[in-house]
Design a protein around this motif. Structure first.
Motif, PDB file in Angstrom:
ATOM      1  N   GLN A 190       1.807 -40.286  13.321  1.00  0.00           N
ATOM      2  CA  GLN A 190       0.682 -40.854  13.754  1.00  0.00           C
ATOM      3  C   GLN A 190       0.118 -41.959  12.664  1.00  0.00           C
ATOM      4  N   GLN A 191       0.512 -41.977  11.389  1.00  0.00           N
ATOM      5  CA  GLN A 191       0.116 -43.001  10.429  1.00  0.00           C
ATOM      6  C   GLN A 191       0.537 -44.445  10.985  1.00  0.00           C
ATOM      7  N   SER A 192       1.674 -44.506  11.584  1.00  0.00           N
ATOM      8  CA  SER A 192       2.039 -45.648  11.827  1.00  0.00           C
ATOM      9  C   SER A 192       1.542 -46.221  13.275  1.00  0.00           C
ATOM     10  N   CYS A 193       0.598 -45.527  13.895  1.00  0.00           N
ATOM     11  CA  CYS A 193      -0.037 -45.755  15.118  1.00  0.00           C
ATOM     12  C   CYS A 193      -1.489 -45.995  14.853  1.00  0.00           C
TER      13      CYS A 193
ATOM     14  N   GLU B 248       6.577 -55.164  25.711  1.00  0.00           N
ATOM     15  CA  GLU B 248       6.866 -53.703  25.240  1.00  0.00           C
ATOM     16  C   GLU B 248       7.860 -53.574  24.112  1.00  0.00           C
ATOM     17  N   GLN B 249       7.224 -52.897  23.072  1.00  0.00           N
ATOM     18  CA  GLN B 249       8.474 -52.707  21.902  1.00  0.00           C
ATOM     19  C   GLN B 249       9.120 -51.478  22.308  1.00  0.00           C
ATOM     20  N   PRO B 250      10.475 -51.197  21.778  1.00  0.00           N
ATOM     21  CA  PRO B 250      11.219 -50.157  22.064  1.00  0.00           C
ATOM     22  C   PRO B 250      10.407 -48.743  21.860  1.00  0.00           C
ATOM     23  N   ILE B 251      10.450 -47.575  22.513  1.00  0.00           N
ATOM     24  CA  ILE B 251       9.654 -46.667  22.212  1.00  0.00           C
ATOM     25  C   ILE B 251      10.473 -45.612  21.457  1.00  0.00           C
ATOM     26  N   LYS B 252       9.974 -45.230  20.514  1.00  0.00           N
ATOM     27  CA  LYS B 252      10.520 -44.270  19.347  1.00  0.00           C
ATOM     28  C   LYS B 252      10.451 -42.610  20.044  1.00  0.00           C
ATOM     29  N   ARG B 253      11.354 -42.039  20.136  1.00  0.00           N
ATOM     30  CA  ARG B 253      11.559 -40.439  20.718  1.00  0.00           C
ATOM     31  C   ARG B 253      11.013 -39.657  19.523  1.00  0.00           C
ATOM     32  N   LEU B 254      10.170 -39.078  19.670  1.00  0.00           N
ATOM     33  CA  LEU B 254       9.770 -37.956  18.815  1.00  0.00           C
ATOM     34  C   LEU B 254      10.211 -36.551  18.917  1.00  0.00           C
ATOM     35  N   SER B 255      10.257 -35.795  17.781  1.00  0.00           N
ATOM     36  CA  SER B 255      10.469 -34.217  17.797  1.00  0.00           C
ATOM     37  C   SER B 255       9.203 -33.743  16.963  1.00  0.00           C
ATOM     38  N   THR B 256       9.301 -32.396  16.822  1.00  0.00           N
ATOM     39  CA  THR B 256       8.207 -31.735  15.940  1.00  0.00           C
ATOM     40  C   THR B 256       8.711 -31.908  14.706  1.00  0.00           C
ATOM     41  N   HIS B 257       9.566 -32.459  14.350  1.00  0.00           N
ATOM     42  CA  HIS B 257       9.968 -32.650  12.704  1.00  0.00           C
ATOM     43  C   HIS B 257       9.446 -34.081  12.320  1.00  0.00           C
ATOM     44  N   ASP B 258       8.722 -34.707  13.194  1.00  0.00           N
ATOM     45  CA  ASP B 258       8.266 -36.239  12.646  1.00  0.00           C
ATOM     46  C   ASP B 258       6.654 -35.820  12.583  1.00  0.00           C
ATOM     47  N   HIS B 259       6.418 -35.354  11.384  1.00  0.00           N
ATOM     48  CA  HIS B 259       5.233 -34.749  11.120  1.00  0.00           C
ATOM     49  C   HIS B 259       4.019 -35.925  10.988  1.00  0.00           C
ATOM     50  N   ASN B 260       4.628 -36.977  10.322  1.00  0.00           N
ATOM     51  CA  ASN B 260       3.503 -38.349  10.064  1.00  0.00           C
ATOM     52  C   ASN B 260       3.736 -39.403  11.063  1.00  0.00           C
TER      53      ASN B 260
ATOM     54  N   VAL C 123      -5.425 -45.882  19.967  1.00  0.00           N
ATOM     55  CA  VAL C 123      -5.046 -44.775  21.074  1.00  0.00           C
ATOM     56  C   VAL C 123      -3.722 -45.534  21.886  1.00  0.00           C
ATOM     57  N   ARG C 124      -3.801 -46.506  22.128  1.00  0.00           N
ATOM     58  CA  ARG C 124      -2.567 -47.108  23.237  1.00  0.00           C
ATOM     59  C   ARG C 124      -1.329 -46.946  22.270  1.00  0.00           C
ATOM     60  N   GLU C 125      -1.193 -47.321  21.038  1.00  0.00           N
ATOM     61  CA  GLU C 125      -0.067 -46.945  20.408  1.00  0.00           C
ATOM     62  C   GLU C 125       0.301 -45.531  20.327  1.00  0.00           C
ATOM     63  N   ARG C 126      -0.580 -44.756  20.013  1.00  0.00           N
ATOM     64  CA  ARG C 126      -0.320 -43.023  20.006  1.00  0.00           C
ATOM     65  C   ARG C 126      -0.065 -42.715  21.375  1.00  0.00           C
ATOM     66  N   ASN C 127      -0.609 -43.316  22.438  1.00  0.00           N
ATOM     67  CA  ASN C 127      -0.305 -42.728  23.895  1.00  0.00           C
ATOM     68  C   ASN C 127       1.133 -43.318  24.153  1.00  0.00           C
ATOM     69  N   THR C 128       1.320 -44.537  23.970  1.00  0.00           N
ATOM     70  CA  THR C 128       2.732 -44.973  24.030  1.00  0.00           C
ATOM     71  C   THR C 128       4.001 -44.075  23.527  1.00  0.00           C
TER      72      THR C 128
END
Length: 445
Positions: A20-23, A6-18, A26-31
């Motif tokens: 999705q482009q790095s995932c 498992e890679q470290p999970i990045k914590r997101l906020s509503t300011h991280d608009h893009n 589906v598994r990466e996006r769910n992660t």
């Protein structure tokens, strides 16, 4: 158990608009959504004060992985109020609930020894069978005489018959150590009765009695009652009669059970008379000794021989490596003795894996001058797990001239266990696959 990296999970906020482009999957996006407030539409209050955690989640992900969550959020009883309160689950440990979410979001199974039982509980509670199976497999591979008793109780609670069978294998073969473990005192009463009534335990009856007394002492503490002899007798109840007191040795009974205060005066007198009188009184205990497990023998030579001056000991080490495809418990070795008349030997037997000593015993045995093997046992059977090679060694001190094995077999089946043998670099006296010493491995399975 196979574990994903498992890679470290990045914590997101509503300011991280893009993000999705790095995932790419589906598994990466769910992660990215795991344990994240971003778009969370439900929250759980997990655990009991003062260790309550508020954990965010997403109904869609939970409902696609668990029929319980589907019923909770989309079934006929679902609360569709957007301002619904947090879901309280005080009986679940936060770390176990996070393990469940990690599996549902990330397809990652990471039970740890301290949390695997709690994770199994939450997997059962929310009907996630694959996670439950992975937890059971983890428990089976980490099963030892130290935790077998408590896992027996848990396997009954969780209705896992395969895990229960594995627990019985360990408890039967290594009963002395299992009963001395802390886990024995943590068993529920029904499991205690099952152990005390077990016919196949390899145990001295005095050890079983002493273990039952320790369980009773802890049970008194759990019930918050005084730790008196009367209360210990009370909490043991009918389980006490499952201990086969008449099969103890007289001195064991006199020095321990008779002075414990657990037995009534009448029971104590009757048992003493049972040991000593010709007309034995009736006693409220099973009189026959336990059958115990019957040991099996892996014989790795087709024949034995003796030729003048060919095989000598002189304090050198005889070793052989072996592996098995199923967990077994090595009780000892069958050894060759003197080919020049009866003799007594001092023997040091040892079992190692990857250079780490699993067990060693120094003892004596008497050889009658025949080509028969003579059993030498470890103090307690030693658990040997499958696949990896183990090193069996013996150093003998006594009559130098001995019988030796020949026509060795590199691979053979004994019952349902496959044994493979190979030469050991620890062997300095000529023992190898084709011939030499250590003709038998004595084991339970």
């Amino acid at each position: 158990m196979e574990r994903a990296v498992e890679q470290p999970i990045k914590r997101l906020s509503t300011h991280d608009h893009n993000w999705q482009q790095s995932c790419q999957s589906v598994r990466e996006r769910n992660t990215m959504m795991y344990n994240n407030e971003l778009m969370a539409d439900c929250h759980f209050l997990v655990g009991r004060p003062p260790r309550v955690e508020r954990i965010p989640a997403h109904k869609y992900v939970l409902a696609t992985g668990s029929s319980v969550f589907f019923a909770m959020f989309y079934g006929s009883l679902a609360d569709h109020d957007e301002n619904a309160k947090d879901v309280e689950i005080p009986e679940v440990e936060p770390v176990a609930f996070l393990n469940l979410l990690k599996y549902l979001y990330c397809d990652v199974v990471e039970p740890e020894p301290d949390s695997v039982l709690a994770t199994l509980y939450v997997a059962k509670k929310y009907m996630v069978p694959h996670l439950a199976r992975q937890c059971v497999q983890f428990l089976e591979t980490s099963l030892t005489c130290k935790n077998a008793c408590v896992l027996l109780s848990q396997s009954r609670l969780f209705e896992e018959p395969e895990l229960m069978n594995r627990c019985w294998e360990v408890i039967d073969a290594q009963a002395e150590e299992a009963l001395a473990s802390e886990g024995f005192t943590e068993m529920d009463y029904d499991s205690l009765e099952m152990v005390l009534g077990r016919e196949t335990l390899n145990v001295k009856e005095i050890s079983l009695f002493q273990a039952a007394v320790r369980w009773a002492e802890v049970e008194c503490s759990r019930r918050e009652i005084a730790n008196t002899s009367g209360n210990k007798r009370k909490v043991l109840g009918k389980a006490l009669q499952l201990i086969r007191i008449p099969s103890m040795k007289l001195d064991e009974f006199a020095d321990s059970a008779a002075q414990s205060g657990i037995l009534t005066l009448q029971e104590t007198n009757d048992v003493f008379l049972y040991f000593t009188a010709q007309n034995k009184p009736d006693v409220p205990f099973v009189q026959n000794p336990r059958r115990g497990l019957q040991p099996q023998r892996c014989r790795r030579f087709l024949s034995s021989a003796y030729r003048s001056n060919q095989w000598r000991y002189r304090g050198r080490c005889d070793s052989i490596q072996f592996s098995v495809d199923k967990r077994i418990f090595v009780a000892g070795f069958g050894l060759y003795g003197s080919s020049n008349g009866a003799a007594e030997y001092k023997a040091t037997i040892e079992l190692k894996r990857n250079g780490v000593q699993l067990g060693q015993t120094k003892t004596k045995f008497y050889a009658d001058g025949s080509s028969s093997t003579f059993a030498v046992y470890f103090e307690n059977p030693i658990q040997v797990d499958p696949e990896a090679f183990n090193t069996a060694s013996v150093i003998l001190d006594g009559m130098e001239l001995s019988y030796f094995g020949q026509e060795g077999i590199a691979e053979l089946m004994v019952g349902n266990v496959n044994f493979q043998f190979q030469c050991s670099s620890d062997s300095t006296n000529g023992t190898g696959v084709q011939g030499g010493q250590i003709p038998e491995l004595i084991f339970y399975c």
